[in-house]
Scaffold this motif. Structure first.
Motif, PDB file in Angstrom:
ATOM      1  N   ILE A 154       0.834  -1.209   0.000  1.00  0.00           N
ATOM      2  CA  ILE A 154       0.000   0.000   0.000  1.00  0.00           C
ATOM      3  C   ILE A 154       0.865   1.253   0.000  1.00  0.00           C
ATOM      4  O   ILE A 154       0.616   2.212  -0.738  1.00  0.00           O
ATOM      5  N   GLY A 155       1.907   1.262   0.827  1.00  0.00           N
ATOM      6  CA  GLY A 155       2.794   2.417   0.861  1.00  0.00           C
ATOM      7  C   GLY A 155       3.473   2.649  -0.466  1.00  0.00           C
ATOM      8  O   GLY A 155       3.549   3.788  -0.949  1.00  0.00           O
ATOM      9  N   GLY A 156       3.975   1.583  -1.082  1.00  0.00           N
ATOM     10  CA  GLY A 156       4.649   1.725  -2.367  1.00  0.00           C
ATOM     11  C   GLY A 156       3.717   2.210  -3.463  1.00  0.00           C
ATOM     12  O   GLY A 156       4.068   3.098  -4.250  1.00  0.00           O
ATOM     13  N   VAL A 157       2.520   1.631  -3.533  1.00  0.00           N
ATOM     14  CA  VAL A 157       1.550   2.026  -4.568  1.00  0.00           C
ATOM     15  C   VAL A 157       1.125   3.477  -4.371  1.00  0.00           C
ATOM     16  O   VAL A 157       1.062   4.267  -5.328  1.00  0.00           O
TER      17      VAL A 157
ATOM     18  N   GLY B 118       8.139  -1.423  -0.319  1.00  0.00           N
ATOM     19  CA  GLY B 118       7.700  -0.153  -0.879  1.00  0.00           C
ATOM     20  C   GLY B 118       8.649   0.375  -1.932  1.00  0.00           C
ATOM     21  O   GLY B 118       8.216   0.848  -3.003  1.00  0.00           O
ATOM     22  N   ALA B 119       9.954   0.322  -1.676  1.00  0.00           N
ATOM     23  CA  ALA B 119      10.936   0.830  -2.633  1.00  0.00           C
ATOM     24  C   ALA B 119      10.926   0.015  -3.923  1.00  0.00           C
ATOM     25  O   ALA B 119      11.108   0.574  -5.014  1.00  0.00           O
ATOM     26  N   THR B 120      10.717  -1.290  -3.819  1.00  0.00           N
ATOM     27  CA  THR B 120      10.666  -2.124  -5.024  1.00  0.00           C
ATOM     28  C   THR B 120       9.501  -1.721  -5.918  1.00  0.00           C
ATOM     29  O   THR B 120       9.648  -1.602  -7.144  1.00  0.00           O
ATOM     30  N   ILE B 121       8.337  -1.503  -5.320  1.00  0.00           N
ATOM     31  CA  ILE B 121       7.165  -1.113  -6.105  1.00  0.00           C
ATOM     32  C   ILE B 121       7.377   0.251  -6.752  1.00  0.00           C
ATOM     33  O   ILE B 121       7.110   0.437  -7.947  1.00  0.00           O
ATOM     34  N   VAL B 122       7.865   1.221  -5.998  1.00  0.00           N
ATOM     35  CA  VAL B 122       8.121   2.558  -6.550  1.00  0.00           C
ATOM     36  C   VAL B 122       9.192   2.483  -7.638  1.00  0.00           C
ATOM     37  O   VAL B 122       9.096   3.164  -8.667  1.00  0.00           O
TER      38      VAL B 122
ATOM     39  N   ILE C 229       3.697  -1.273 -11.338  1.00  0.00           N
ATOM     40  CA  ILE C 229       3.115  -1.387  -9.997  1.00  0.00           C
ATOM     41  C   ILE C 229       2.632  -2.808  -9.737  1.00  0.00           C
ATOM     42  O   ILE C 229       2.606  -3.273  -8.597  1.00  0.00           O
ATOM     43  N   ALA C 230       2.240  -3.528 -10.795  1.00  0.00           N
ATOM     44  CA  ALA C 230       1.752  -4.903 -10.626  1.00  0.00           C
ATOM     45  C   ALA C 230       2.837  -5.858 -10.155  1.00  0.00           C
ATOM     46  O   ALA C 230       2.533  -6.962  -9.688  1.00  0.00           O
ATOM     47  N   VAL C 231       4.100  -5.439 -10.267  1.00  0.00           N
ATOM     48  CA  VAL C 231       5.197  -6.317  -9.836  1.00  0.00           C
ATOM     49  C   VAL C 231       5.092  -6.628  -8.347  1.00  0.00           C
ATOM     50  O   VAL C 231       5.354  -7.751  -7.904  1.00  0.00           O
TER      51      VAL C 231
ATOM     52  N   THR D 287      14.315   3.541  -8.725  1.00  0.00           N
ATOM     53  CA  THR D 287      13.592   4.811  -8.640  1.00  0.00           C
ATOM     54  C   THR D 287      14.401   5.934  -9.270  1.00  0.00           C
ATOM     55  O   THR D 287      13.874   6.745 -10.044  1.00  0.00           O
ATOM     56  N   GLY D 288      15.695   5.995  -8.929  1.00  0.00           N
ATOM     57  CA  GLY D 288      16.547   7.022  -9.510  1.00  0.00           C
ATOM     58  C   GLY D 288      16.753   6.836 -11.000  1.00  0.00           C
ATOM     59  O   GLY D 288      16.669   7.801 -11.776  1.00  0.00           O
TER      60      GLY D 288
END
Length: 350
Positions: free
Chosen positions: A179-182, A239-243, A254-256, A327-328
């Motif tokens: 939820i945080g990542g999404v 969270g970082a993986t999703i972002v 995001i589906a990952v 992300t970067g």
């Protein structure tokens, strides 16, 4: 005029195809959550055994014949060595033979293995009683009543004697990380703003979850700040993986998160059953995902401070750092593509 405002009907082929695809997705979800439970079969569960050679050998033989590969027996010099191995999570329990037989267990390590050790205690008691009866009959004396002590070396919290609270925290933790990542991927723009949002969410979330689990419900023990760090690192890893994937691939990325963490990582995380209960090699694979590494780290820091937590920390850190790097990369790649000057069309010569 009203008819012109209506969207065209979806083609029949696409309608039927969507229904088939969605039913396939449902089957995958059901399979992911039910398969581990259906196929649970304890194999090579490490336990210790200690005592005189003449007493250890027949017990080892009996266990190998009756348990059919359930236990991986490891010999220890004495009771203290077996207790230390339990505290470092090298074994789940031990059988100590001698003048006063004893079975050591650890309910904090796993309620499932604790049940196995309790059953083993009953078997050891019955075997010891049979040996005493046979010796007494041969000597023509009355058979003594044999006792085998059962000791919980690392018990669960008094507020969570069955481990239900500790196990139940695993799924909400996975949901929390996703939820945080999404939410951050959808609502926050800018690479540094996303990084700060992720770190803030992980820290505040870790403080809140630990406050609930340890301060309110009392299902965790150990150092409060260490437990906070375990929850925060787990939230950051997911969270970082999703972002990161969202930054690289847009909304499809995001589906990952749900696929990796909910459908793959969570069912084989070992939060409810130890890795030795899953079909090989899925129990070990589960420890390479944030749900499994996080559950192991939280249990270690709460109940087993002597255990080596290097592996789960490294796993979570790799996911977190990898997500932040993605992300970067995604941010600067998008900036480069937006900032590319348009190529002027070549002049047409007559």
């Amino acid at each position: 005029m009203n008819a012109a405002l209506h969207a065209p009907h979806t083609p029949w082929g696409r309608t039927i195809g969507l229904g088939v695809v969605l039913s396939f997705v449902v089957c995958i979800v059901v399979l992911a959550f039910s398969w581990p439970s259906v196929t649970l079969d304890p194999k090579n569960v490490p336990i210790g055994i200690s005592g005189p050679a003449q007493a250890v050998q027949p017990v080892e033989q009996a266990l190998n014949e009756a348990a059919d590969g359930v236990f991986d027996l490891q010999e220890f010099d004495d009771r203290d060595a077996a207790v230390q191995a339990i505290k470092t999570r090298d074994i789940y329990g031990a059988v100590v033979l001698g003048t006063t037989p004893e079975v050591l267990t650890s309910s904090a390590a796993s309620t499932a293995t604790n049940q196995l050790m309790t059953q083993l205690h009953t078997q050891v008691l019955a075997s010891a009683q049979q040996q005493a009866d046979a010796a007494a009959q041969a000597a023509g004396a009355a058979a003594p009543t044999v006792t085998v002590k059962l000791t919980d070396v690392v018990p669960l919290s008094d507020n969570d004697p069955r481990g239900a609270g500790l196990a139940a925290a695993a799924l909400p933790l996975v949901f929390g990380g996703m939820i945080g990542g999404v939410a951050i991927a959808f609502t926050v723009s800018g690479v540094w703003r996303r990084v700060v949002a992720l770190i803030t969410y992980a820290i505040v979330g870790g403080l809140a979850i630990t406050g609930i689990m340890q301060g309110w419900f009392g299902v965790l023990e150990g150092d409060y700040l260490l437990n906070v760090s375990a929850f925060s690192l787990t939230l950051l890893a997911m969270g970082a993986t999703i972002v990161g994937f969202a930054s690289m691939f847009g909304r499809p990325g995001i589906a990952v998160g749900p696929v990796l963490f909910m459908l793959i990582g969570n069912p084989i995380s070992g939060a409810t059953f130890p890795k030795e209960f899953y079909p090989t090699p899925w129990g070990e694979i589960g420890q390479f995902f944030p749900p499994g590494a996080g559950a192991t780290l939280i249990r270690n820091l709460s109940y087993f401070p002597d255990a080596d937590s290097t592996f789960p920390i490294v796993v979570l850190a790799c996911w977190a750092v990898g997500g932040l790097i993605l992300t970067g990369l995604g941010h600067f790649r998008n900036e480069a593509s937006v900032g590319e000057p348009e190529t002027a069309p070549e002049a047409v010569t007559a």
